[in-house]
Design an enzyme around this catalytic site. Structure first.
Site, short mmCIF file in Angstrom:
data_model
loop_
_atom_site.label_atom_id
_atom_site.label_comp_id
_atom_site.label_asym_id
_atom_site.label_seq_id
_atom_site.Cartn_x
_atom_site.Cartn_y
_atom_site.Cartn_z
N CYS A 1 -74.33 -1.62 101.86
CA CYS A 1 -74.94 -0.58 102.60
C CYS A 1 -75.62 -1.31 103.77
CB CYS A 1 -76.05 0.04 101.69
SG CYS A 1 -75.45 1.58 100.99
N GLU B 1 -68.09 -2.88 102.98
CA GLU B 1 -67.62 -1.87 101.60
C GLU B 1 -67.17 -0.49 102.24
OE1 GLU B 1 -70.06 -2.17 98.25
OE2 GLU B 1 -69.43 0.00 97.57
#
Ligand code: ACO
Ligand code: ZN
Length: 292
Positions: A150, A184
């Site tokens: 993140c 990601e």
């Protein structure tokens, strides 16, 4: 609908008070119910503790000893620092960080299971302390090649090049590990815009260097694999960066793909980017060795 879904649907948080700023939130986060009932949430800019009232916040500010994130300062250049915080050693800080981040992230993220992650916190220092600018998280042990889980720049600092700095830093760590990495998936819209820009800029700098070091004949050998190795980017992301420069061309006779670069376009992109005067990562200021 799980518990989080139910809590989120009744969240009233509209803004957070962070340092002297009041920042409007974009999404809901699963804060405990008594905090989600308030429209304004108070968050300590140093330890990231969340509080429900001005009074509690005031009391906390009097006694909070923190003036920077916990963990190790692994990078410092001028007033910018990066701290590495281990989710296992500082679970409270990292959980608070994940909740804060969720206020600006639409997709599901982790909040409580922070142990498997390292958190890299970017700060700007003045005579009061190290002010939180943004961060990214990274899984410690992973079989995938994700190098960022993140990433967030606080809205009050967005569109000033800090996100780009954090992304550069994530790839610096990856290169230091001798690996290649990619963020990601899925990326948010803003994540995608930022990464696409980073991949393109990175290709510009690589191509510029190759041009500079190349022979006068105008033919320099470059390959996707070489570019991937030099940048720590995956081949897919290298291709994405090259495509943004229209540098992948298909030979109509052989049907094969080749890299063909418009040097003027590359130099122009670099000049435009540098004119913004964003802060630049200085790789030799990193003091860090990989975990394993
Ligand atoms: N609109 C258009 N282009 C953008 C935008 C935007 N809102 N944000 C970034 N870009 C592109 C631009 O090319 C920009 O350069 P410019 O501003 O000079 O035009 C370039 O990316 C670099 O932008 P930064 O200023 O370095 O990025 P910022 O500090 O604003 O951080 C980030 C980007 C982290 C994605 C921020 O928008 C954010 O925190 N968003 C909320 C959370 C989020 O979505 N995170 C990504 C989730 S995906 C994941 O975590 C793997
Ligand atoms: Zn505090």
């Amino acid at each position: 609908a799980d518990d989080h879904g139910r809590l989120q649907s009744i969240s009233k948080i509209r803004a957070i008070r962070f340092s002297n700023y009041e920042i409007e939130t974009w999404y809901t986060a699963p804060y405990p119910e008594e905090y989600n009932r308030r429209s304004l949430l108070f968050i300590c800019e140093y330890c990231l503790k969340y509080m429900s009232s001005e009074y509690v916040n005031w009391r906390h500010q009097l006694k909070c000893p923190a003036r920077h994130p916990p963990g190790d300062e692994i990078y410092r250049s001028g007033d910018v620092s990066i701290f590495e915080v281990d989710g296992r050693k500082n679970p409270m800080y990292c959980q608070n960080l994940c909740l804060l981040a969720k206020l600006f992230l639409g997709s599901k993220t982790l909040y409580y299971d922070v142990e498997p992650f390292l958190f890299y916190i970017m700060t700007e220092t003045d005579d009061r302390g190290c002010h939180f600018v943004g961060y990214f998280s990274k899984e410690k042990l992973t079989t995938s090649n994700y190098n960022v889980s993140c990433i967030l720049t606080l809205p009050i600092y967005q569109r000033k090049g800090y996100g780009n700095f954090l992304i550069s830093f994530s790839y610096l760590l990856t290169r230091t590990e001798g690996k290649v990495g990619t963020p990601e998936k899925p990326l948010s819209d803003l994540g995608l815009l930022s990464y696409r820009n980073y991949w393109k800029q990175t290709m510009c700098y690589q191509l510029h260097e190759i041009f500079e070091s190349g022979s006068d004949s105008g033919t320099n050998t470059i390959s996707i694999a070489k570019l991937s190795e030099r940048t720590g980017m995956t081949s897919d992301d290298v291709v994405c960066g090259l495509e943004a420069l229209n540098a992948i061309v298909r030979d109509p006779r052989t049907g094969r793909y080749a890299i063909r670069v418009d040097r003027a376009l590359v130099e122009l992109a670099i000049a435009k980017w540098e004119a913004k005067g964003y802060i630049r990562l200085e790789p030799d200021k990193l003091i860090w060795t990989p975990l394993v």
